[in-house]
Design a protein around this motif. Structure first.
Motif, PDB file in Angstrom:
ATOM      1  N   GLU A 152       0.837  -1.203   0.000  1.00  0.00           N
ATOM      2  CA  GLU A 152       0.000   0.000   0.000  1.00  0.00           C
ATOM      3  C   GLU A 152       0.869   1.249   0.000  1.00  0.00           C
ATOM      4  OE1 GLU A 152      -3.410   2.054  -0.408  1.00  0.00           O
ATOM      5  OE2 GLU A 152      -3.253  -0.138  -0.386  1.00  0.00           O
ATOM      6  N   SER A 153       1.962   1.217   0.765  1.00  0.00           N
ATOM      7  CA  SER A 153       2.861   2.381   0.791  1.00  0.00           C
ATOM      8  C   SER A 153       3.591   2.557  -0.538  1.00  0.00           C
ATOM      9  CB  SER A 153       3.871   2.249   1.937  1.00  0.00           C
ATOM     10  OG  SER A 153       4.864   1.279   1.676  1.00  0.00           O
ATOM     11  N   VAL A 154       3.773   1.469  -1.270  1.00  0.00           N
ATOM     12  CA  VAL A 154       4.425   1.569  -2.585  1.00  0.00           C
ATOM     13  C   VAL A 154       3.500   2.229  -3.597  1.00  0.00           C
ATOM     14  CG1 VAL A 154       5.397   0.293  -4.528  1.00  0.00           C
ATOM     15  CG2 VAL A 154       5.913  -0.434  -2.196  1.00  0.00           C
ATOM     16  N   ILE A 155       2.240   1.807  -3.641  1.00  0.00           N
ATOM     17  CA  ILE A 155       1.348   2.358  -4.662  1.00  0.00           C
ATOM     18  C   ILE A 155       0.965   3.807  -4.361  1.00  0.00           C
ATOM     19  CG2 ILE A 155       0.473   0.072  -5.249  1.00  0.00           C
ATOM     20  CD1 ILE A 155      -2.122   0.768  -3.829  1.00  0.00           C
ATOM     21  N   GLN A 156       1.264   4.302  -3.160  1.00  0.00           N
ATOM     22  CA  GLN A 156       1.020   5.703  -2.826  1.00  0.00           C
ATOM     23  C   GLN A 156       2.257   6.582  -3.032  1.00  0.00           C
ATOM     24  OE1 GLN A 156      -0.975   6.486   0.919  1.00  0.00           O
ATOM     25  NE2 GLN A 156      -2.275   4.669   0.731  1.00  0.00           N
ATOM     26  N   GLN A 157       3.304   6.043  -3.648  1.00  0.00           N
ATOM     27  CA  GLN A 157       4.519   6.821  -3.867  1.00  0.00           C
ATOM     28  C   GLN A 157       4.268   7.998  -4.807  1.00  0.00           C
ATOM     29  OE1 GLN A 157       8.026   6.071  -2.582  1.00  0.00           O
ATOM     30  NE2 GLN A 157       6.410   5.374  -1.178  1.00  0.00           N
ATOM     31  N   THR A 158       4.957   9.098  -4.550  1.00  0.00           N
ATOM     32  CA  THR A 158       4.863  10.256  -5.446  1.00  0.00           C
ATOM     33  C   THR A 158       5.481   9.943  -6.803  1.00  0.00           C
ATOM     34  OG1 THR A 158       6.912  11.130  -4.507  1.00  0.00           O
ATOM     35  CG2 THR A 158       4.851  11.940  -3.562  1.00  0.00           C
ATOM     36  N   VAL A 159       6.494   9.085  -6.810  1.00  0.00           N
ATOM     37  CA  VAL A 159       7.080   8.559  -8.044  1.00  0.00           C
ATOM     38  C   VAL A 159       7.086   7.041  -7.918  1.00  0.00           C
ATOM     39  CG1 VAL A 159       9.138   8.400  -9.489  1.00  0.00           C
ATOM     40  CG2 VAL A 159       8.528  10.584  -8.428  1.00  0.00           C
ATOM     41  N   LEU A 160       6.430   6.371  -8.832  1.00  0.00           N
ATOM     42  CA  LEU A 160       6.329   4.919  -8.752  1.00  0.00           C
ATOM     43  C   LEU A 160       7.573   4.251  -9.335  1.00  0.00           C
ATOM     44  CD1 LEU A 160       2.647   4.358  -9.937  1.00  0.00           C
ATOM     45  CD2 LEU A 160       3.515   4.069  -7.611  1.00  0.00           C
ATOM     46  N   ASP A 215       8.407  -6.107   5.416  1.00  0.00           N
ATOM     47  CA  ASP A 215       7.936  -5.597   6.714  1.00  0.00           C
ATOM     48  C   ASP A 215       8.284  -4.115   6.874  1.00  0.00           C
ATOM     49  OD1 ASP A 215      10.660  -5.755   7.030  1.00  0.00           O
ATOM     50  OD2 ASP A 215      10.622  -7.229   8.647  1.00  0.00           O
ATOM     51  N   ILE A 216       8.312  -3.413   5.744  1.00  0.00           N
ATOM     52  CA  ILE A 216       8.706  -2.003   5.691  1.00  0.00           C
ATOM     53  C   ILE A 216       7.560  -1.163   5.142  1.00  0.00           C
ATOM     54  CG2 ILE A 216      10.225  -0.351   4.523  1.00  0.00           C
ATOM     55  CD1 ILE A 216      11.703  -1.929   6.637  1.00  0.00           C
ATOM     56  N   ILE A 217       7.307  -0.018   5.777  1.00  0.00           N
ATOM     57  CA  ILE A 217       6.390   0.995   5.253  1.00  0.00           C
ATOM     58  C   ILE A 217       7.243   2.159   4.736  1.00  0.00           C
ATOM     59  CG2 ILE A 217       4.592   2.670   5.833  1.00  0.00           C
ATOM     60  CD1 ILE A 217       3.561   0.640   7.893  1.00  0.00           C
ATOM     61  N   LEU A 218       6.980   2.578   3.523  1.00  0.00           N
ATOM     62  CA  LEU A 218       7.791   3.604   2.878  1.00  0.00           C
ATOM     63  C   LEU A 218       7.189   4.993   3.035  1.00  0.00           C
ATOM     64  CD1 LEU A 218       8.515   1.829  -0.541  1.00  0.00           C
ATOM     65  CD2 LEU A 218       9.835   1.697   1.586  1.00  0.00           C
ATOM     66  N   ASP A 219       8.041   5.955   3.284  1.00  0.00           N
ATOM     67  CA  ASP A 219       7.646   7.357   3.123  1.00  0.00           C
ATOM     68  C   ASP A 219       7.222   7.581   1.680  1.00  0.00           C
ATOM     69  OD1 ASP A 219       7.954  10.372   4.046  1.00  0.00           O
ATOM     70  OD2 ASP A 219       8.962  10.187   2.095  1.00  0.00           O
ATOM     71  N   ARG A 220       6.291   8.492   1.445  1.00  0.00           N
ATOM     72  CA  ARG A 220       5.715   8.681   0.117  1.00  0.00           C
ATOM     73  C   ARG A 220       6.758   9.088  -0.930  1.00  0.00           C
ATOM     74  NH1 ARG A 220       2.469  12.512  -0.790  1.00  0.00           N
ATOM     75  NH2 ARG A 220       1.170  11.487  -2.353  1.00  0.00           N
ATOM     76  N   ASN A 221       7.892   9.614  -0.481  1.00  0.00           N
ATOM     77  CA  ASN A 221       8.930  10.057  -1.415  1.00  0.00           C
ATOM     78  C   ASN A 221      10.114   9.102  -1.476  1.00  0.00           C
ATOM     79  OD1 ASN A 221       7.946  12.820  -2.289  1.00  0.00           O
ATOM     80  ND2 ASN A 221       7.835  13.015  -0.070  1.00  0.00           N
TER      81      ASN A 221
END
Length: 262
Positions: A22-30, A94-100
């Motif tokens: 989910e955090s990947v598909i919300q990235q500002t740059v995919l 097991d990682i959540i990414l910042d949107r950037n």
């Protein structure tokens, strides 16, 4: 840099992988694509991945092999063989990414370097709230976050803390990036390293022996590691001895790696 493949390693924790994706598909740059390196997860992980594949946000490949113990190096080599870009960004499931996160990794990419990022952590006490709310929008001041300095994202100051060294210590595959050709040149991950322990550092040691610099990045490439109990450290000492041999012999290629699986 405009393109990268995102490698996500996973094993039998679809609740965490769900938040990661989910955090990947919300990235500002995919990323250009996602390749999931699955070390033998059960059917529920496959079902989850299929759900994200059906969203058609970006291409997702699920690379799986049967569960025969901790064979992360092997499944990572298999997954990386499926990538279509010249640059690899690698995380764990097991990682959540910042949107950037992806935007930042593409920005800091540099020839003759691999990236060593850092991570902040989501605490054990916060897990019930995390999995109930399914929140993936965290920042420096969010509840449940510790090691908050690593959650700071201040791009304009990042250059001040970015360092390049011929040093392979403290490299973690949960926040790492490298050129695919460099990976191939050192024959990728060492398939003989089975069980938990320092497989990323062993790879990094051979990259450094090849002449590739470790570029440590702060205040960019922010991520949040979801708490879980530690894996067995049974083979850790053996792996550490392998790293010492690689350092002392200036070894660049492992004998049993990427090329032996492709």
């Amino acid at each position: 840099m405009e393109k990268c493949s995102l490698i996500i390693s996973t094993y039998n924790w679809p609740k965490a992988l769900n938040l990661c994706l989910e955090s990947v598909i919300q990235q500002t740059v995919l990323p250009t694509e996602i390749i999931i390196a699955d070390d033998g997860s059960r059917e529920d992980t496959k079902v989850l991945i299929q759900k994200y594949q059906e969203l058609n946000v970006l291409p997702i490949k699920h690379v799986w092999h049967p569960d025969q113990g901790f064979l992360k190096c092997i499944i990572l080599n298999k997954a990386i063989s499926q990538t279509s870009t010249d640059y690899i960004v690698q995380i764990d499931g097991d990682i959540i990414l910042d949107r950037n996160f992806i935007k930042d990794h593409l920005y800091v990419a540099e020839k003759n370097c691999f990236i060593r990022g850092t991570r902040s952590h989501i605490t054990q006490e916060y897990l019930p709230t995390l999995f109930e709310d399914k929140n993936v929008n965290f920042n420096f001041s969010s509840k449940g976050v510790k090691h908050r300095f690593n959650a700071l994202r201040i791009p304009v100051l990042s250059w001040m803390l970015t360092k390049k060294k011929s040093d392979s210590s403290s490299v973690r595959g949960c926040n790492m990036a490298y050129w695919k050709q460099d990976f191939i040149d050192v024959n990728g991950y060492n398939n003989d390293l089975q069980g938990w322990g320092h497989e990323d550092e062993e790879l990094a040691t051979r990259l450094v022996n090849k002449g590739v610099l470790k570029k440590t990045v702060k205040l960019r490439c922010v991520q949040y590691h979801i708490y879980h109990p530690l894996a067995s450290r049974l083979n850790e000492n053996t792996h550490e001895k392998v790293i010492e041999i690689v350092k002392n012999s200036n070894l660049i290629r492992c004998d049993n790696g990427y090329a032996q699986l492709t």
